[in-house]
Write an enzyme that holds these catalytic residues in place. Structure first.
Site, PDB file in Angstrom:
ATOM      1  N   ILE A 162       1.982  -0.900   1.310  1.00  0.00           N
ATOM      2  CA  ILE A 162       2.058   0.530   1.046  1.00  0.00           C
ATOM      3  C   ILE A 162       2.001   1.244   2.389  1.00  0.00           C
ATOM      4  O   ILE A 162       1.455   0.724   3.360  1.00  0.00           O
ATOM      5  CB  ILE A 162       0.940   1.028   0.090  1.00  0.00           C
ATOM      6  CG1 ILE A 162      -0.453   0.643   0.610  1.00  0.00           C
ATOM      7  CG2 ILE A 162       1.146   0.483  -1.305  1.00  0.00           C
ATOM      8  CD1 ILE A 162      -1.567   1.151  -0.305  1.00  0.00           C
ATOM      9  N   ASP A 163       2.594   2.411   2.444  1.00  0.00           N
ATOM     10  CA  ASP A 163       2.724   3.129   3.711  1.00  0.00           C
ATOM     11  C   ASP A 163       1.360   3.478   4.299  1.00  0.00           C
ATOM     12  O   ASP A 163       0.359   3.575   3.582  1.00  0.00           O
ATOM     13  CB  ASP A 163       3.522   4.415   3.513  1.00  0.00           C
ATOM     14  CG  ASP A 163       4.930   4.152   3.018  1.00  0.00           C
ATOM     15  OD1 ASP A 163       5.468   3.076   3.319  1.00  0.00           O
ATOM     16  OD2 ASP A 163       5.486   5.040   2.335  1.00  0.00           O
ATOM     17  N   LYS A 164       1.367   3.721   5.595  1.00  0.00           N
ATOM     18  CA  LYS A 164       0.143   4.083   6.309  1.00  0.00           C
ATOM     19  C   LYS A 164      -0.622   5.202   5.606  1.00  0.00           C
ATOM     20  O   LYS A 164      -1.835   5.101   5.395  1.00  0.00           O
ATOM     21  CB  LYS A 164       0.494   4.518   7.735  1.00  0.00           C
ATOM     22  CG  LYS A 164      -0.678   5.119   8.516  1.00  0.00           C
ATOM     23  CD  LYS A 164      -0.224   5.661   9.861  1.00  0.00           C
ATOM     24  CE  LYS A 164      -1.371   6.361  10.577  1.00  0.00           C
ATOM     25  NZ  LYS A 164      -0.952   6.925  11.885  1.00  0.00           N
ATOM     26  N   THR A 205      -0.329   6.316   2.536  1.00  0.00           N
ATOM     27  CA  THR A 205      -0.528   6.137   1.100  1.00  0.00           C
ATOM     28  C   THR A 205      -1.810   5.341   0.910  1.00  0.00           C
ATOM     29  O   THR A 205      -2.054   4.370   1.627  1.00  0.00           O
ATOM     30  CB  THR A 205       0.657   5.393   0.465  1.00  0.00           C
ATOM     31  OG1 THR A 205       1.844   6.159   0.642  1.00  0.00           O
ATOM     32  CG2 THR A 205       0.430   5.150  -1.017  1.00  0.00           C
ATOM     33  N   ARG A 218       8.871   7.743  -2.600  1.00  0.00           N
ATOM     34  CA  ARG A 218       9.141   8.914  -1.777  1.00  0.00           C
ATOM     35  C   ARG A 218      10.637   9.232  -1.762  1.00  0.00           C
ATOM     36  O   ARG A 218      11.042  10.397  -1.879  1.00  0.00           O
ATOM     37  CB  ARG A 218       8.616   8.681  -0.360  1.00  0.00           C
ATOM     38  CG  ARG A 218       7.113   8.424  -0.317  1.00  0.00           C
ATOM     39  CD  ARG A 218       6.652   7.902   1.041  1.00  0.00           C
ATOM     40  NE  ARG A 218       6.864   8.865   2.103  1.00  0.00           N
ATOM     41  CZ  ARG A 218       6.691   8.573   3.384  1.00  0.00           C
ATOM     42  NH1 ARG A 218       6.328   7.350   3.757  1.00  0.00           N
ATOM     43  NH2 ARG A 218       6.871   9.502   4.309  1.00  0.00           N
TER      44      ARG A 218
END
Length: 324
Positions: free
Chosen positions: A137-139, A141, A236
């Site tokens: 998962i993104d930084k 998130t 996103r």
């Protein structure tokens, strides 16, 4: 003992013009780019039967053969970083990642990542691809991640992700209103002009996102999103593609959308929210060893809840004004 790795794959035409290490990173997301670069330099990766330098460009259509040892990413050092671990046994570890923690080292984030923390907690993970991290998962998130602690668990979890039996649900606050739930289907790949971004493109990989409405506001909606596939930035990108970008998204969000009659408090709250309003709230999978169906839930973090509380307070005040 390190695990032997063997892969054969064809570089897709959509990767034409990329550096070889960039193309390989997209083709083999289980391995970090630094590790792929090491394998290229040590001739453990051959492209059309020959050794290549990481900076060489690809044309598309080349045959890649990987014959390597899992080994350790020399550039990734163990670091003592506190983790919020929800479950751990001999096979898997499930954690609640805070917003701001990068999953893998990369450009601009050489250390202090989840991978550094995992190597400190379990040094043997150096012999497992990506130190056991099977999905990301993104930084910015927050939320749930599962980590494989053995090669057996790694194979099981990768297989489950590929056959779409892993359940991943997210809370997402998006701009705009919905009449009900639905599904977004749109192939995702690199943006044709900005290679740092993803986009819905005809040459991308299939991506399917399901969503349902959890809470409605006058100009925003809280969604529960279920991923059927797991492409980079999928939620996103899909929400932005629908013209409903995530609140706070610095890449795909555009200018904050304000509700009618917005006062200064809600203007500032929306403008200052420092990240995309996205949280991995639920994770479901089959245990690699026992085959037991397991699931975990992680509450939304404090900043996300504070954002929702501010929006609820504004809506309540707005309703009172309208009743006067």
């Amino acid at each position: 003992m390190n695990a032997s790795i063997h892969h054969e794959a064809t570089i897709p035409d959509s990767a034409a013009g990329l550096r070889i290490d960039q193309a390989l990173a997209e083709m083999f997301p289980d391995y970090s780019r630094s590790r792929l670069q090491q394998w290229l330099k040590s001739e453990q990766i051959l492209v059309d039967g020959r050794a290549c330098k990481p900076r060489e460009r690809v044309l598309g259509g080349e045959l890649v053969v990987v014959r390597a040892e899992a080994g350790n990413d020399a550039a990734v050092e163990p670091q003592a970083i506190e983790l919020d671990v929800l479950f751990e046994d001999a096979q898997i570890l499930v954690l609640n990642k805070p917003a701001g923690l990068v999953v893998h080292p990369g450009a601009g984030n050489p250390d202090r990542t989840l991978q550094n923390a995992l190597l400190h907690r379990h040094p043997h993970l150096e012999g497992i691809p990506r130190c056991g991290i099977v999905h990301r998962i993104d930084k910015d998130t927050s939320g749930l991640l599962v980590v494989a602690l053995t090669l057996k668990a790694h194979k099981s979890l990768v297989d489950q992700l590929q056959d779409k039996s892993v359940g991943r649900e997210y809370d997402a606050l998006v701009a705009g209103t919905f009449t009900g739930g639905g599904t977004v289907e749109g192939a995702i790949g690199r943006h044709p002009r900005d290679r740092k971004r993803m986009a819905v493109v005809a040459t991308g990989k299939p991506a399917i996102t399901h969503y349902r409405v959890t809470e409605r506001f006058s100009a925003h909606t809280l969604l529960r999103v279920h991923l059927e596939t797991g492409r980079t930035h999928q939620i996103r990108v899909h929400m932005a593609y629908m013209q409903h970008p995530l609140v706070g998204d610095p890449v795909y969000g555009g200018r904050p959308r304000l509700p009618a009659g917005a006062d200064e408090a809600i203007r500032q709250t929306l403008a200052r929210f420092p990240r995309q309003a996205l949280h991995a709230a639920r994770l479901r999978l089959q245990h690699p060893d026992t085959n037991e169906e397991m699931s975990w839930d992680a509450p939304r973090p404090a900043d996300f809840e504070a954002l929702l509380d501010a929006m609820r307070a504004f809506e309540a005040e707005r309703g009172q004004r309208n009743d006067r």
